[in-house]
Design a protein around this motif. Structure first.
Motif, mmCIF file in Angstrom:
data_model
loop_
_atom_site.group_PDB
_atom_site.id
_atom_site.type_symbol
_atom_site.label_atom_id
_atom_site.label_comp_id
_atom_site.label_asym_id
_atom_site.label_seq_id
_atom_site.Cartn_x
_atom_site.Cartn_y
_atom_site.Cartn_z
ATOM 1 N N GLN A 27 0.847 -1.176 0.000
ATOM 2 C CA GLN A 27 0.000 0.000 0.000
ATOM 3 C C GLN A 27 0.890 1.236 0.000
ATOM 4 O O GLN A 27 1.999 1.222 0.539
ATOM 5 C CB GLN A 27 -0.899 0.008 1.238
ATOM 6 C CG GLN A 27 -1.984 -1.043 1.226
ATOM 7 C CD GLN A 27 -2.946 -0.850 2.387
ATOM 8 O OE1 GLN A 27 -2.797 0.057 3.193
ATOM 9 N NE2 GLN A 27 -3.939 -1.722 2.467
ATOM 10 N N SER A 28 0.412 2.309 -0.604
ATOM 11 C CA SER A 28 1.220 3.527 -0.685
ATOM 12 C C SER A 28 1.585 4.043 0.693
ATOM 13 O O SER A 28 2.684 4.571 0.911
ATOM 14 C CB SER A 28 0.471 4.607 -1.469
ATOM 15 O OG SER A 28 -0.752 4.939 -0.816
ATOM 16 N N SER A 29 0.676 3.879 1.671
ATOM 17 C CA SER A 29 0.973 4.353 3.024
ATOM 18 C C SER A 29 2.128 3.564 3.633
ATOM 19 O O SER A 29 2.968 4.122 4.348
ATOM 20 C CB SER A 29 -0.271 4.231 3.909
ATOM 21 O OG SER A 29 -0.698 2.880 3.993
ATOM 22 N N GLN A 30 2.194 2.259 3.346
ATOM 23 C CA GLN A 30 3.300 1.445 3.852
ATOM 24 C C GLN A 30 4.621 1.851 3.211
ATOM 25 O O GLN A 30 5.659 1.920 3.876
ATOM 26 C CB GLN A 30 3.012 -0.032 3.584
ATOM 27 C CG GLN A 30 1.809 -0.579 4.323
ATOM 28 C CD GLN A 30 2.156 -1.068 5.719
ATOM 29 O OE1 GLN A 30 2.829 -2.070 5.898
ATOM 30 N NE2 GLN A 30 1.697 -0.328 6.719
ATOM 31 N N THR A 31 4.587 2.148 1.931
ATOM 32 C CA THR A 31 5.795 2.622 1.255
ATOM 33 C C THR A 31 6.275 3.935 1.851
ATOM 34 O O THR A 31 7.480 4.135 2.080
ATOM 35 C CB THR A 31 5.526 2.805 -0.258
ATOM 36 O OG1 THR A 31 5.120 1.550 -0.815
ATOM 37 C CG2 THR A 31 6.768 3.306 -0.979
ATOM 38 N N GLN A 32 5.340 4.837 2.124
ATOM 39 C CA GLN A 32 5.711 6.120 2.723
ATOM 40 C C GLN A 32 6.348 5.927 4.097
ATOM 41 O O GLN A 32 7.302 6.616 4.454
ATOM 42 C CB GLN A 32 4.474 7.022 2.835
ATOM 43 C CG GLN A 32 3.988 7.600 1.525
ATOM 44 C CD GLN A 32 4.958 8.631 0.951
ATOM 45 O OE1 GLN A 32 5.833 9.125 1.647
ATOM 46 N NE2 GLN A 32 4.812 8.930 -0.326
ATOM 47 N N VAL A 33 5.830 4.970 4.864
ATOM 48 C CA VAL A 33 6.406 4.696 6.180
ATOM 49 C C VAL A 33 7.845 4.212 6.041
ATOM 50 O O VAL A 33 8.744 4.643 6.773
ATOM 51 C CB VAL A 33 5.559 3.650 6.943
ATOM 52 C CG1 VAL A 33 6.279 3.197 8.205
ATOM 53 C CG2 VAL A 33 4.204 4.239 7.297
ATOM 54 N N LYS A 39 14.633 7.878 6.149
ATOM 55 C CA LYS A 39 15.042 9.232 6.532
ATOM 56 C C LYS A 39 15.478 9.277 7.992
ATOM 57 O O LYS A 39 16.495 9.892 8.338
ATOM 58 C CB LYS A 39 13.888 10.202 6.286
ATOM 59 C CG LYS A 39 14.199 11.653 6.646
ATOM 60 C CD LYS A 39 12.995 12.540 6.355
ATOM 61 C CE LYS A 39 13.279 13.995 6.752
ATOM 62 N NZ LYS A 39 12.090 14.856 6.510
ATOM 63 N N HIS A 40 14.715 8.614 8.875
ATOM 64 C CA HIS A 40 15.077 8.575 10.296
ATOM 65 C C HIS A 40 16.457 7.962 10.495
ATOM 66 O O HIS A 40 17.236 8.419 11.346
ATOM 67 C CB HIS A 40 14.045 7.760 11.083
ATOM 68 C CG HIS A 40 12.776 8.496 11.361
ATOM 69 N ND1 HIS A 40 12.729 9.770 11.880
ATOM 70 C CD2 HIS A 40 11.471 8.132 11.194
ATOM 71 C CE1 HIS A 40 11.478 10.162 12.031
ATOM 72 N NE2 HIS A 40 10.691 9.182 11.603
ATOM 73 N N LEU A 41 16.749 6.913 9.737
ATOM 74 C CA LEU A 41 18.033 6.221 9.866
ATOM 75 C C LEU A 41 19.135 6.913 9.086
ATOM 76 O O LEU A 41 20.257 6.394 8.987
ATOM 77 C CB LEU A 41 17.893 4.768 9.409
ATOM 78 C CG LEU A 41 16.915 3.908 10.225
ATOM 79 C CD1 LEU A 41 16.798 2.514 9.628
ATOM 80 C CD2 LEU A 41 17.353 3.830 11.679
ATOM 81 N N GLU A 42 18.805 8.089 8.514
ATOM 82 C CA GLU A 42 19.763 8.956 7.825
ATOM 83 C C GLU A 42 20.412 8.262 6.630
ATOM 84 O O GLU A 42 21.628 8.312 6.437
ATOM 85 C CB GLU A 42 20.798 9.484 8.825
ATOM 86 C CG GLU A 42 20.121 10.299 9.941
ATOM 87 C CD GLU A 42 21.060 10.769 11.029
ATOM 88 O OE1 GLU A 42 22.280 10.542 10.898
ATOM 89 O OE2 GLU A 42 20.568 11.356 12.014
ATOM 90 N N TYR A 43 19.548 7.600 5.858
ATOM 91 C CA TYR A 43 19.894 7.034 4.554
ATOM 92 C C TYR A 43 21.132 6.137 4.588
ATOM 93 O O TYR A 43 22.144 6.407 3.943
ATOM 94 C CB TYR A 43 20.089 8.164 3.541
ATOM 95 C CG TYR A 43 18.883 9.051 3.416
ATOM 96 C CD1 TYR A 43 17.798 8.689 2.632
ATOM 97 C CD2 TYR A 43 18.805 10.266 4.109
ATOM 98 C CE1 TYR A 43 16.669 9.495 2.532
ATOM 99 C CE2 TYR A 43 17.676 11.086 4.017
ATOM 100 C CZ TYR A 43 16.623 10.690 3.228
ATOM 101 O OH TYR A 43 15.514 11.487 3.136
ATOM 102 N N PRO A 44 21.083 5.042 5.353
ATOM 103 C CA PRO A 44 22.238 4.119 5.381
ATOM 104 C C PRO A 44 22.427 3.461 4.016
ATOM 105 O O PRO A 44 21.479 3.317 3.226
ATOM 106 C CB PRO A 44 21.837 3.094 6.443
ATOM 107 C CG PRO A 44 20.345 3.131 6.454
ATOM 108 C CD PRO A 44 19.966 4.554 6.165
#
Length: 762
Positions: A27-33, A39-44
């Motif tokens: 679902q698009s909402s799951q992809t957004q999460v 982003k939270h993990l600062e793009y590892p």
């Protein structure tokens, strides 16, 4: 094959393809999460295949560092193994470059984001540099079965609510910096199978409630500071691995269940003999009880257990001879009996000529051993005799020492009583009785004088804020041009405010309030020091204080509090449009509210028993030059008379802090309400409360009361979350109000929902 059959075949193939494709599509909402998580993990680097929201994340190839499993359009498993350093680590409360995520990382926001993956059963985030205190809201990941957050920089206590996740089977929090005691909220209904808390800084006793979890297969709490005694483990009939190495346990060795394969209890202070029933653990493969204080003989049965391969009894006080015809199991590959008090002949089964078995036996008094460094027999015998005489000497010493200590204590009490009665009643107690009985204060003299009660989170304040110090009155006079009228900023029940500039050019705000007659000057200084320990990025920092005059000598004695100057005005002006026409949109309002909720949470939990009854109003929320929200006027009830000054400039009779409902969550609820409906409406407190309750309860009633700018910039789902938590906060019944932690979680969730909605619109 006819045309009709061909059509049906193609249709069937298409259906199979479509169903298979749609089952893998998110679902698009799951992809957004997931993208928000990135982003939270600062793009590892491990998440580089997650390009954008158009990428089919479920079809990304799995690797040892990344695995994502989807089912029915939802994420069910997520594993990310990072490459942050795990060896030679140290942590003192601040982000370490190249080892940890940046200072802006928020553990609360990370958990709030993960909670939106409502079907997540397996979560593994290892070696990613995650840091912070593990929030209690982790229990909102209610579908989790396996959780692994090992090899990060988590600190603080383990939230007890984590053990209320009903389906949780595996919990791995090893190789972090967790401290405090292990929660005791274990029960027999738990499904937990693996519990790994190794290599942390946990203290206290081994929680006996763990012994009720009959499903446990593995317990690993090695390399901590767990102390005390262990009880009977035989109730854990499924237990296969027990690792409590390198702790401070000091009891006798406990009884063990029959299915154990590995027992690791080395480097503690266990005493007494090795229980005989250890020789009956038929499935045991590894036993390590080295570096303890075990006595008695080495049970011969241990060497012949049918599955034993590793046996380490080294560095204890085992004595006596080993059996001449000691039988060893064919599976036994390693034996260490070194540095004990063993005598007699080393059995042939332990000679190193056996190529498939390595044996260490040095440091004993054995004969027939090919290894060097054996002591003469007299050494082991003398040690045994010396131990008995030492025990007698210790007993006599304890008796004599106890008598001496009692005599010294009696003498000290006599001297102390004489000094006490000559000082007079003014200094009998550091706290006046009226203060001790006050809900607003609640601080004993022990707490006031003890800095160890300040939470570790206090270390996370801004590093560029100087330490709190004592100012002279001359410095303040110079900073304010003798408190010139041009520097006057306003007045409330906590005294007058002046703007000043220190000698180094730093702008400050100086609060002047009367010196309370409740406290001695000594006690008052202790309270100021306690207030100065409150450092948090969302609190206006106290830079220092100045006491002008001494209690009892002058009627106009004053205390001055010096704060950092916060330059961008208060939150209320950005809700009403009074600041150059700028009005905060919904996302900006949520950001401020989350920041202040974190500050309140710190005030409640960063000190024991906590700072309550804080001045929570929108005009006490200040904004810095980079738009960071900071709470002012907090904690002042600890040093003020706090008279109800309704007629004082800047305060109205309908003050936000009501006499009968002096509750921070309730007051913060009206800040939330003001963010929804605006200051002009919220100022009519009683009428607004009634209207809000009625309007929010109807389907579209909120449209009549919520500010237009909010309606224009918010998503419906985010607004619903906010309205729900606001209603709970302003409930007249205190028992119905949520904790500040729940408020914070809901605000973060509302922010995440809004961020997703904003992303979908781009």
């Amino acid at each position: 094959m006819g045309f009709h059959d061909m059509v049906m075949l193609l249709f069937s193939a298409w259906c199979v393809f479509y169903v298979g494709f749609s089952s893998a599509q998110l679902q698009s909402s799951q992809t957004q999460v997931l993208l928000q998580l990135q982003k939270h993990l600062e793009y590892p680097s491990q998440l580089e295949p997650w390009k954008d929201r158009w990428t089919d994340l479920c079809s990304v190839s799995s690797s040892p560092q990344l695995n994502l499993t989807c089912k029915d359009n939802f994420v069910t498993e997520l594993m990310i193994i990072g490459d942050k350093p795990t060896k030679g680590r140290d942590f003192h409360g601040f982000a370490i470059p190249n080892q940890m995520l940046s200072q802006s990382f928020s553990m609360d926001s990370l958990v709030a984001t993960l909670a939106r993956l409502t079907s997540l059963r397996v979560l593994s985030l290892v070696s990613l540099g995650i840091w912070g205190s593990l929030p209690s809201s982790i229990h909102r990941l209610y579908a989790l079965e396996h959780l692994d957050l090992s090899s990060n920089y988590l600190y603080g206590s383990i939230p007890p609510k984590i053990f209320t996740i009903g389906n949780l089977q595996t919990l791995r929090l090893g190789d972090n910096f967790l401290n405090g005691t292990i929660p005791t909220l274990f029960n027999s209904s738990s499904n937990l199978k693996v519990l790994s808390l190794k290599n942390n800084r946990l203290t206290g006793q081994f929680p006996s409630s763990i012994l009720s979890i009959t499903t446990l297969i593995e317990i690993d709490m090695s390399t901590n500071e767990i102390s005390g005694s262990l009880q009977d483990f035989t109730g854990l009939r499924s237990l296969e691995q027990l690792d409590l190495r390198e702790n401070r346990l000091d009891s006798a060795l406990p009884k063990m269940p029959p299915r154990l394969m590995g027992i690791f209890l080395s480097r503690n202070s266990f005493s007494g003999q090795i229980p005989k029933h250890y020789g009956q653990l038929k499935m045991l493969q590894q036993l390590d009880v080295s570096f303890n204080a075990l006595t008695g003989t080495a049970p011969a049965e241990l060497f012949s257990l049918p599955n034993i391969s590793y046996l380490n009894l080294a560095s204890n006080m085992l004595s006596g001879p080993l059996q001449n015809h000691l039988k060893c199991s064919n599976t036994l590959r390693f034996v260490d009996i070194s540095h004990n008090r063993l005598v007699g002949v080393l059995p042939s089964s332990l000679r190193n000529e056996l190529e498939n078995r390595f044996v260490k036996s040095d440091g004993n008094c054995l004969s027939g051993s090919e290894q060097l460094h054996q002591h003469p027999v007299s050494y082991c015998v003398e040690a045994h005799v010396k131990k008995k005489s030492q025990n007698l000497g210790i007993f006599v010493g304890i008796v004599v020492g106890t008598l001496v200590i009692i005599m010294v204590l009696v003498l000290c009490i006599v001297v102390a009583c004489r000094k006490y009665f000559t000082r007079g009643m003014s200094e009998q107690h550091l706290l006046h009785k009226t203060v001790q009985d006050s809900y607003a204060v609640g601080f004993s003299s022990d707490i006031i004088t003890s800095a160890r009660y300040v939470s570790e989170t206090a270390k996370l304040g801004k590093e560029d804020i100087p330490a709190c110090r004592s100012f002279s009155l001359e410095e303040l006079l110079e900073a304010t041009n003798n408190f010139d009228n041009s520097t006057f900023m306003g007045e409330n029940i906590y005294g007058k405010l002046y703007k000043g500039k220190l000698e180094n050019g730093m702008p400050v705000v100086i609060r002047c309030l009367p010196l309370s007659k409740r406290y001695s000057i000594r006690n008052f200084k202790l309270r100021l020091d306690l207030l100065a320990k409150l450092r948090h990025q969302h609190l206006v920092a106290l830079l220092g204080h100045c006491i002008d005059g001494v209690m009892g000598e002058r009627k106009d004695s004053k205390v001055f509090l010096i704060y950092e100057f916060v330059s961008n005005g208060n939150f209320q002006t950005y809700l009403s449009g009074d600041n150059s026409g700028k009005v905060f949109n919904w996302s900006e309002r949520l950001k401020v509210l989350i920041s202040i909720a974190r500050a309140i949470h710190f005030l409640h939990t960063g000190m024991i028993p906590g700072f309550f009854k804080n001045r929570l109003k929108t005009n006490n929320i200040l904004l810095s030059e980079n738009w960071m929200a900071k709470l002012s006027d907090y904690g002042l009830s600890i040093i003020s008379e706090e008279n109800d000054a309704s007629g004082v400039k800047g305060e109205s009779p309908n003050s936000w802090q009501m006499k009968t409902l002096e509750d921070d969550v309730y007051s913060f609820g009206f800040i939330l309400l003001e963010a929804l409906v605006g200051p002009s409406v919220a100022s009519k407190r009683e009428a607004c409360l009634l209207n809000a309750t009625e309007s929010f309860s109807s389907q579209d009633g909120w449209k009549k009361i919520v500010e237009p700018v909010v309606q224009a910039t918010c998503s419906r789902e985010s607004l619903v979350i906010m309205i729900s938590i606001t209603n709970k906060c302003i409930s007249p019944e205190s028992c119905n109000r949520p904790s500040i932690e729940d408020v914070l979680w809901n605000l973060q969730y509302a922010s995440q929902v809004q961020a997703t909605a904003d992303g979908d619109q781009k």
